[in-house]
Design a protein around this motif. Structure first.
Motif, short mmCIF file in Angstrom:
data_model
loop_
_atom_site.label_atom_id
_atom_site.label_comp_id
_atom_site.label_asym_id
_atom_site.label_seq_id
_atom_site.Cartn_x
_atom_site.Cartn_y
_atom_site.Cartn_z
N ARG A 118 -62.78 -19.99 -53.11
CA ARG A 118 -64.08 -20.54 -53.75
C ARG A 118 -65.23 -20.41 -52.71
N PHE A 119 -66.44 -20.33 -53.46
CA PHE A 119 -67.71 -19.81 -52.37
C PHE A 119 -68.82 -20.61 -52.81
N PRO A 120 -69.59 -21.18 -51.68
CA PRO A 120 -70.70 -21.87 -52.15
C PRO A 120 -71.70 -21.49 -52.90
N TRP A 121 -72.40 -22.45 -53.59
CA TRP A 121 -73.45 -21.87 -54.71
C TRP A 121 -74.57 -23.02 -54.43
N TYR A 122 -75.53 -22.66 -55.24
CA TYR A 122 -76.79 -23.78 -55.41
C TYR A 122 -76.15 -25.18 -55.96
N THR A 133 -68.94 -14.80 -63.78
CA THR A 133 -69.66 -15.46 -65.06
C THR A 133 -71.13 -15.80 -64.98
N ALA A 134 -71.17 -16.47 -63.89
CA ALA A 134 -72.72 -16.71 -63.57
C ALA A 134 -73.58 -15.72 -63.49
N ARG A 135 -73.32 -14.60 -63.05
CA ARG A 135 -73.93 -13.45 -62.74
C ARG A 135 -74.27 -12.70 -64.24
N LEU A 136 -73.31 -12.64 -65.03
CA LEU A 136 -73.14 -12.16 -66.08
C LEU A 136 -74.36 -12.95 -67.09
N MET A 137 -73.98 -14.34 -67.09
CA MET A 137 -74.90 -15.26 -67.89
C MET A 137 -76.53 -14.79 -67.46
N GLU A 138 -76.59 -14.84 -66.16
CA GLU A 138 -78.04 -14.54 -65.79
C GLU A 138 -78.54 -13.18 -66.23
N THR A 170 -71.37 -26.35 -68.55
CA THR A 170 -72.53 -27.04 -68.03
C THR A 170 -73.20 -28.27 -68.95
N ARG A 171 -72.48 -28.58 -69.85
CA ARG A 171 -73.00 -29.99 -70.77
C ARG A 171 -73.25 -30.96 -69.93
N ASP A 172 -72.49 -31.47 -68.86
CA ASP A 172 -72.91 -32.71 -68.16
C ASP A 172 -73.85 -32.50 -67.12
N PHE A 173 -73.96 -31.25 -66.63
CA PHE A 173 -74.96 -30.66 -65.69
C PHE A 173 -76.35 -30.86 -66.15
N ALA A 174 -76.28 -30.30 -67.62
CA ALA A 174 -77.71 -30.58 -68.27
C ALA A 174 -78.15 -32.07 -68.43
N TYR A 175 -77.23 -33.06 -68.79
CA TYR A 175 -77.72 -34.39 -68.78
C TYR A 175 -78.06 -34.84 -67.45
N ALA A 176 -77.29 -34.49 -66.44
CA ALA A 176 -77.78 -35.02 -65.03
C ALA A 176 -78.92 -34.44 -64.57
N ALA A 177 -79.37 -33.11 -65.08
CA ALA A 177 -80.63 -32.54 -64.54
C ALA A 177 -81.62 -33.16 -65.22
N ALA A 250 -78.00 -23.36 -62.75
CA ALA A 250 -78.51 -24.18 -62.06
C ALA A 250 -79.87 -24.56 -61.79
N GLY A 251 -80.11 -25.61 -60.84
CA GLY A 251 -81.54 -25.96 -60.62
C GLY A 251 -82.24 -27.02 -61.46
N PRO A 252 -83.31 -27.18 -61.23
CA PRO A 252 -84.14 -28.16 -62.32
C PRO A 252 -84.17 -27.68 -63.52
N PRO A 253 -84.81 -28.46 -64.50
CA PRO A 253 -84.76 -28.19 -65.83
C PRO A 253 -85.67 -27.07 -65.94
N GLY A 254 -85.61 -26.11 -66.98
CA GLY A 254 -86.44 -24.84 -67.22
C GLY A 254 -87.46 -25.59 -68.30
N GLU A 255 -88.59 -25.03 -68.59
CA GLU A 255 -89.52 -25.13 -69.33
C GLU A 255 -89.15 -24.62 -70.88
#
Length: 264
Positions: A118-122, A133-138, A170-177, A250-255
Motif C-alpha cells: 500500500r502506498f501513501p496518497w493525498y 484506478t485513480a490514475r485512470l479516472m483522472e 468515494t460516496r462517504d468521502f464526498a459527504y465528508a468533504a 481527492a481534495g476539496p470539493p470542486g466547483e
C-alpha cells in the motif's frame, strides 16, 4: 487481493487514446481553452504529467512523496493548479514527451509493486490496483476536458467501469468533504454500461438508489457535467443529496460545471 493487471492495462489504453488525441495538434491548439476555468489543453496534459509523477513518487520514494504532501498542506487550494503551471511552461513537444515518459515509468512501477503493498496518497493509502484506478479516472476526466475543447466526441468504453467503481467507493468521502455526515445506509447503484450490461453496486434491497447511464454517472462524479444535464435518477433523499455533491477525486470539493440545459 485484487490483481492490478487489468486496471493497469486499461490505464495504458486510456492514456494511449488521449495521447492520440493530442499528438497531432499544432502548437497553437495546445493553447485552446478547456471547460476547466483557466486551463488550456496544455494545462490538462501538464496536470496528468505532474500527477503521474506524484504517483510514481508515492510508489517508489515515500520520502519524496511526503515532501509533496507537505507542500499541498501549505497550499491546499492551489497546489493542483501550481503543479500544472510548473509543467505547462514546457513547449508542447517537450510536455508530451514528459507525460509519456512519466506514465511509462509509473506503469512499470505499478506492475512491479509487491502483492499487498500500500502506498501513501493525498487521501487514504492505496494498493497498486487502487492507484491505477485513480490514475485512470483522472486520465479519463481530463481527457474529457481535452475532447470538449477540441469538439471531439469520445465513444464510451468498458473502461468506465473503473471510473464508476471509484465514484461509488468515494460516496462517504464526498459527504465528508462538504462537512456532512455520510448516511449509515448503503445505496444501490445500477448503471447501464456502453454495451447495455448493468453494472451494480450495493445491496439489492437498499431503499435508496441511483440509476442511469454509466457514462452520465462518470461525468457526474468527475464533475465534468452538471447533474441537470444528465439522465441520472435518485430514489431517496440521501441518494438525491449525494448526486449534488459527488466527487471521485481527492481534495476539496470542486466547483463543478454550469448546466447547459441539454439534458441527455
Amino acid at each position: 487481493m485484487a490483481d492490478p493487471t487489468r486496471v493497469i492495462d486499461d490505464l495504458c489504453a486510456e492514456s494511449d487514446e488521449l495521447d492520440r488525441l493530442v499528438a497531432g495538434l499544432a502548437a497553437e491548439e495546445w493553447g485552446r481553452r478547456t471547460p476547466a476555468a483557466g486551463w488550456t489543453v496544455a494545462h490538462q496534459i501538464a496536470h496528468l504529467a505532474w500527477t503521474d509523477h506524484s504517483a510514481l513518487l508515492a510508489v517508489t520514494d515515500a520520502d519524496g512523496f511526503r515532501a509533496l504532501v507537505e507542500g499541498a498542506l501549505n497550499a491546499p487550494h492551489t497546489f493542483v493548479d501550481d503543479g500544472a503551471e510548473e509543467y505547462v511552461r514546457a513547449a508542447p513537444a517537450e510536455l508530451l514527451a514528459r507525460w509519456r515518459e512519466g506514465r511509462a515509468a509509473l506503469e512499470k512501477a505499478l506492475r512491479r509493486a509487491p502483492a499487498g503493498a500500500r502506498f501513501p496518497w493525498y487521501g487514504p493509502p492505496m494498493s497498486a490496483a487502487s492507484m491505477a484506478t485513480a490514475r485512470l479516472m483522472e486520465t479519463w476526466a481530463h481527457g474529457q476536458d481535452v475532447a470538449d475543447a477540441l469538439g471531439v466526441t469520445r465513444p464510451p468504453t468498458g473502461r468506465l467501469r473503473h471510473v464508476a467503481w471509484i465514484g461509488v467507493r468515494t460516496r462517504d468521502f464526498a459527504y465528508a468533504a462538504h462537512g456532512l455526515t455520510p448516511p449509515a445506509e448503503p445505496f444501490r447503484v445500477e448503471l447501464t454500461g456502453p454495451d447495455g450490461e448493468t453494472w451494480s453496486h450495493g445491496p439489492e434491497d437498499a431503499t435508496q438508489r441511483v440509476t442511469g447511464p454509466a457514462l452520465d454517472f462518470c461525468l457526474l462524479v468527475t464533475q465534468r457535467a452538471h447533474r441537470a444535464d444528465l439522465a441520472l435518477t435518485a430514489d431517496g433523499p440521501d441518494a438525491d443529496r449525494w448526486l449534488d455533491i459527488a466527487q471521485a477525486f481527492a481534495g476539496p470539493p470542486g466547483e463543478g460545471r454550469e448546466p447547459k440545459g441539454d439534458a441527455r
